[in-house]
Design a protein around this motif. Structure first.
Motif, PDB file in Angstrom:
ATOM      1  N   PRO A 191       0.826  -1.212   0.000  1.00 42.24           N
ATOM      2  CA  PRO A 191       0.000   0.000   0.000  1.00 42.24           C
ATOM      3  C   PRO A 191       0.862   1.265   0.000  1.00 42.24           C
ATOM      4  N   PHE A 192       0.423   2.263  -0.751  1.00 40.93           N
ATOM      5  CA  PHE A 192       1.021   3.585  -0.629  1.00 40.93           C
ATOM      6  C   PHE A 192       0.349   4.283   0.556  1.00 40.93           C
ATOM      7  N   ASN A 193       0.665   5.528   0.790  1.00 41.07           N
ATOM      8  CA  ASN A 193       0.338   6.197   2.056  1.00 41.07           C
ATOM      9  C   ASN A 193      -1.157   6.186   2.366  1.00 41.07           C
ATOM     10  N   THR A 194      -1.554   5.317   3.283  1.00 36.96           N
ATOM     11  CA  THR A 194      -2.961   5.178   3.649  1.00 36.96           C
ATOM     12  C   THR A 194      -3.324   6.197   4.729  1.00 36.96           C
ATOM     13  N   PHE A 195      -4.526   6.774   4.610  1.00 42.84           N
ATOM     14  CA  PHE A 195      -4.998   7.726   5.611  1.00 42.84           C
ATOM     15  C   PHE A 195      -6.494   7.515   5.813  1.00 42.84           C
ATOM     16  N   GLY A 196      -7.015   8.130   6.865  1.00 40.61           N
ATOM     17  CA  GLY A 196      -8.441   8.042   7.147  1.00 40.61           C
ATOM     18  C   GLY A 196      -8.707   8.080   8.642  1.00 40.61           C
ATOM     19  N   PRO A 197      -9.963   7.865   9.044  1.00 42.12           N
ATOM     20  CA  PRO A 197     -10.299   7.833  10.464  1.00 42.12           C
ATOM     21  C   PRO A 197      -9.440   6.822  11.228  1.00 42.12           C
ATOM     22  N   ARG A 198      -9.035   7.230  12.438  1.00 45.65           N
ATOM     23  CA  ARG A 198      -8.262   6.404  13.378  1.00 45.65           C
ATOM     24  C   ARG A 198      -6.755   6.448  13.142  1.00 45.65           C
ATOM     25  N   GLN A 199      -6.291   7.090  12.089  1.00 48.35           N
ATOM     26  CA  GLN A 199      -4.843   7.083  11.856  1.00 48.35           C
ATOM     27  C   GLN A 199      -4.121   7.849  12.956  1.00 48.35           C
ATOM     28  N   SER A 200      -2.958   7.355  13.335  1.00 49.63           N
ATOM     29  CA  SER A 200      -2.154   7.996  14.365  1.00 49.63           C
ATOM     30  C   SER A 200      -1.672   9.366  13.914  1.00 49.63           C
ATOM     31  N   ALA A 201      -1.523  10.264  14.870  1.00 46.90           N
ATOM     32  CA  ALA A 201      -1.019  11.603  14.568  1.00 46.90           C
ATOM     33  C   ALA A 201       0.466  11.612  14.251  1.00 46.90           C
ATOM     34  N   ARG A 202       1.104  10.424  14.251  1.00 45.25           N
ATOM     35  CA  ARG A 202       2.493  10.405  13.782  1.00 45.25           C
ATOM     36  C   ARG A 202       2.515  10.575  12.254  1.00 45.25           C
ATOM     37  N   ALA A 203       1.354  10.467  11.592  1.00 51.56           N
ATOM     38  CA  ALA A 203       1.245  10.656  10.147  1.00 51.56           C
ATOM     39  C   ALA A 203       0.825  12.093   9.858  1.00 51.56           C
ATOM     40  N   VAL A 204       1.122  12.548   8.646  1.00 52.52           N
ATOM     41  CA  VAL A 204       0.981  13.978   8.364  1.00 52.52           C
ATOM     42  C   VAL A 204      -0.466  14.442   8.296  1.00 52.52           C
ATOM     43  N   ILE A 205      -1.373  13.672   7.701  1.00 51.07           N
ATOM     44  CA  ILE A 205      -2.748  14.152   7.548  1.00 51.07           C
ATOM     45  C   ILE A 205      -3.435  14.323   8.901  1.00 51.07           C
ATOM     46  N   PRO A 206      -3.385  13.357   9.824  1.00 53.09           N
ATOM     47  CA  PRO A 206      -3.963  13.610  11.149  1.00 53.09           C
ATOM     48  C   PRO A 206      -3.265  14.743  11.904  1.00 53.09           C
ATOM     49  N   ILE A 208      -2.114  17.492  10.621  1.00 50.04           N
ATOM     50  CA  ILE A 208      -2.688  18.740  10.114  1.00 50.04           C
ATOM     51  C   ILE A 208      -4.113  18.912  10.609  1.00 50.04           C
ATOM     52  N   ILE A 209      -4.923  17.873  10.496  1.00 55.75           N
ATOM     53  CA  ILE A 209      -6.333  17.974  10.883  1.00 55.75           C
ATOM     54  C   ILE A 209      -6.472  18.322  12.363  1.00 55.75           C
ATOM     55  N   THR A 210      -5.740  17.630  13.221  1.00 49.77           N
ATOM     56  CA  THR A 210      -5.903  17.852  14.661  1.00 49.77           C
ATOM     57  C   THR A 210      -5.443  19.247  15.064  1.00 49.77           C
ATOM     58  N   GLN A 211      -4.400  19.751  14.434  1.00 48.17           N
ATOM     59  CA  GLN A 211      -3.960  21.114  14.746  1.00 48.17           C
ATOM     60  C   GLN A 211      -5.013  22.143  14.315  1.00 48.17           C
ATOM     61  N   LEU A 212      -5.582  21.964  13.124  1.00 49.89           N
ATOM     62  CA  LEU A 212      -6.593  22.904  12.641  1.00 49.89           C
ATOM     63  C   LEU A 212      -7.861  22.846  13.482  1.00 49.89           C
ATOM     64  N   LEU A 213      -8.297  21.641  13.833  1.00 51.29           N
ATOM     65  CA  LEU A 213      -9.518  21.510  14.629  1.00 51.29           C
ATOM     66  C   LEU A 213      -9.311  21.985  16.068  1.00 51.29           C
ATOM     67  N   ALA A 214      -8.059  22.047  16.508  1.00 54.01           N
ATOM     68  CA  ALA A 214      -7.768  22.598  17.834  1.00 54.01           C
ATOM     69  C   ALA A 214      -7.746  24.123  17.806  1.00 54.01           C
ATOM     70  N   GLY A 215      -7.988  24.704  16.635  1.00 51.02           N
ATOM     71  CA  GLY A 215      -8.083  26.151  16.528  1.00 51.02           C
ATOM     72  C   GLY A 215      -6.838  26.840  16.025  1.00 51.02           C
ATOM     73  N   ARG A 216      -5.812  26.087  15.717  1.00 51.03           N
ATOM     74  CA  ARG A 216      -4.584  26.710  15.225  1.00 51.03           C
ATOM     75  C   ARG A 216      -4.713  27.047  13.751  1.00 51.03           C
ATOM     76  N   ARG A 217      -4.167  28.175  13.376  1.00 51.24           N
ATOM     77  CA  ARG A 217      -4.145  28.550  11.964  1.00 51.24           C
ATOM     78  C   ARG A 217      -2.715  28.627  11.445  1.00 51.24           C
ATOM     79  N   LYS A 218      -1.753  28.587  12.342  1.00 47.65           N
ATOM     80  CA  LYS A 218      -0.345  28.420  11.979  1.00 47.65           C
ATOM     81  C   LYS A 218       0.061  27.043  12.490  1.00 47.65           C
ATOM     82  N   TYR A 341      -6.432  12.394  20.610  1.00 51.26           N
ATOM     83  CA  TYR A 341      -5.219  12.972  20.035  1.00 51.26           C
ATOM     84  C   TYR A 341      -4.700  14.139  20.874  1.00 51.26           C
ATOM     85  N   LYS A 342      -3.391  14.344  20.841  1.00 46.48           N
ATOM     86  CA  LYS A 342      -2.725  15.433  21.557  1.00 46.48           C
ATOM     87  C   LYS A 342      -2.194  16.420  20.516  1.00 46.48           C
TER      88      LYS A 342
END
Length: 348
Positions: A191-206, A208-218, A341-342
């Motif tokens: 498999p190439f880079n798999t992403f989606g619900p439940r992926q660990s935040a050690r991966a780039v897409i989670p 980004i998502i968790t930082q944005l949903l926590a209110g960060r814009r930078k 997620y942290k």
């Protein structure tokens, strides 16, 4: 059992294993795969990593009827005796258990050899000795290193640019050796880079998502110029099931790729659109790989998967990527999910 429509004469009658072992069933892809197999009516043994909390990882959050249907085996992929017990009585094994975080492999490489190479050897030996009819071994696009040509076919050279990728190359080679030496019925799915619900935040897409949903814009990222070929987890699960069912593919290595390339920077901007906000990217030194360890470009060819498995991504191309991101963001928006997620810490 039905599967995606193959090309004319390319896939033989699907096999139908009665009992299926999924190693790494407690993880991101493994939990989605385990649930999909149960929903298809399979008898599934889920091998999860033993712990004193009796945690089944992400399977703890599965629907009650799925959990009631599971035969859960707590063990350690590094132990050959436990692996043999897990494999007993199974007709097929889908081997996903692995250590996967690249930064962690920089300072703890021995754990990657023990888990990824020796763990795979344990599975191969048990499958061989117990006469299991099908083993699907999980590889990764990281074994290719930076693309020397694109799209990357299964004949691309293998380059260990991190201890993680080196351990996966070793595991893949062990699987191939068992096929060549003993005719062990193993297929390598890459498999190439798999992403989606439940992926660990050690991966780039989670991340980004968790930082944005926590209110960060930078938001803080590592290198933003490398490109990746992202697969939505639902497509990756379909590829595993197709590899388990297809006949005549023993000894084959098969990419599961979307055949779509996008940079990390453009991925961050696409996620920001899905969240509905602006984003500013800040490079953080701790998130950068060593220069010669960074995989600069990944773009996978999926023609072999279409030919041998009848598989193609349902979330392919730019439109499919955006749909998959939207589904992933919606899962993370649920406070119960985001709470796992942290967002304020760098997860290696």
């Amino acid at each position: 059992m039905s599967m995606a429509a193959p090309g004319p004469g390319s896939v033989k009658t699907p096999m139908s294993p009665k009992k299926i072992l999924v190693t790494g069933a407690d993880g991101f892809i493994g939990s989605h795969l385990t649930e999909a197999l149960v929903r298809r009516g399979h008898d599934v043994r889920a091998m999860v990593c033993y712990n004193s909390f009796n945690s089944w990882g992400w399977l703890d959050h599965s629907e009650p009827e799925i959990k009631r249907s599971l035969d859960v085996f707590s063990g350690d992929i590094r132990d050959p005796f436990g692996v043999r017990e897990a494999v007993k009585g199974c007709d097929a094994v889908l081997h996903l258990a692995a250590l996967i975080a690249i930064p962690f492999s920089y300072h703890s490489p021995a754990t990657y050899v023990d888990t990824n190479v020796t763990g795979t050897l344990n599975v191969l030996q048990a499958v061989r000795d117990l006469g299991v009819g099908r083993l699907v071994h999980t590889s990764t696009s990281e074994v290719y290193g930076t693309a020397r040509f694109v799209p990357i076919t299964e004949d691309h050279p293998l380059v260990g640019q991190s201890p993680y990728s080196a351990s996966k190359i070793g595991a893949d080679q062990m699987a191939e050796a068992f096929w060549r030496s003993f005719a062990t019925p193993v297929t390598i799915l890459r498999p190439f880079n798999t992403f989606g619900p439940r992926q660990s935040a050690r991966a780039v897409i989670p991340t980004i998502i968790t930082q944005l949903l926590a209110g960060r814009r930078k938001i803080k990222l590592g290198a933003v110029h490398p490109t990746r070929d992202f697969n939505y987890v639902a497509d990756t699960v379909r590829a595993f099931i197709a590899a388990m069912e297809a006949e005549g593919i023993e000894g084959e290595t098969i990419n599961a790729a979307s055949n779509f390339e996008i940079s990390i920077g453009d991925t961050a901007r696409a996620i920001a659109r899905a969240v509905g906000c602006d984003v500013e990217i800040e490079c953080e030194e701790a998130r950068l790989r060593p220069e010669k360890s960074e995989v600069e470009r990944l773009w996978g060819d999926n023609a072999k998967a279409a030919r041998l498995l009848g598989w193609s991504p349902r979330y392919g191309g730019g439109d499919g990527f955006d749909r998959a991101l939207a589904e992933t963001v919606e899962w993370f928006r649920d406070p119960a999910n985001l709470g796992f997620y942290k967002a304020d810490r760098y997860n290696i």
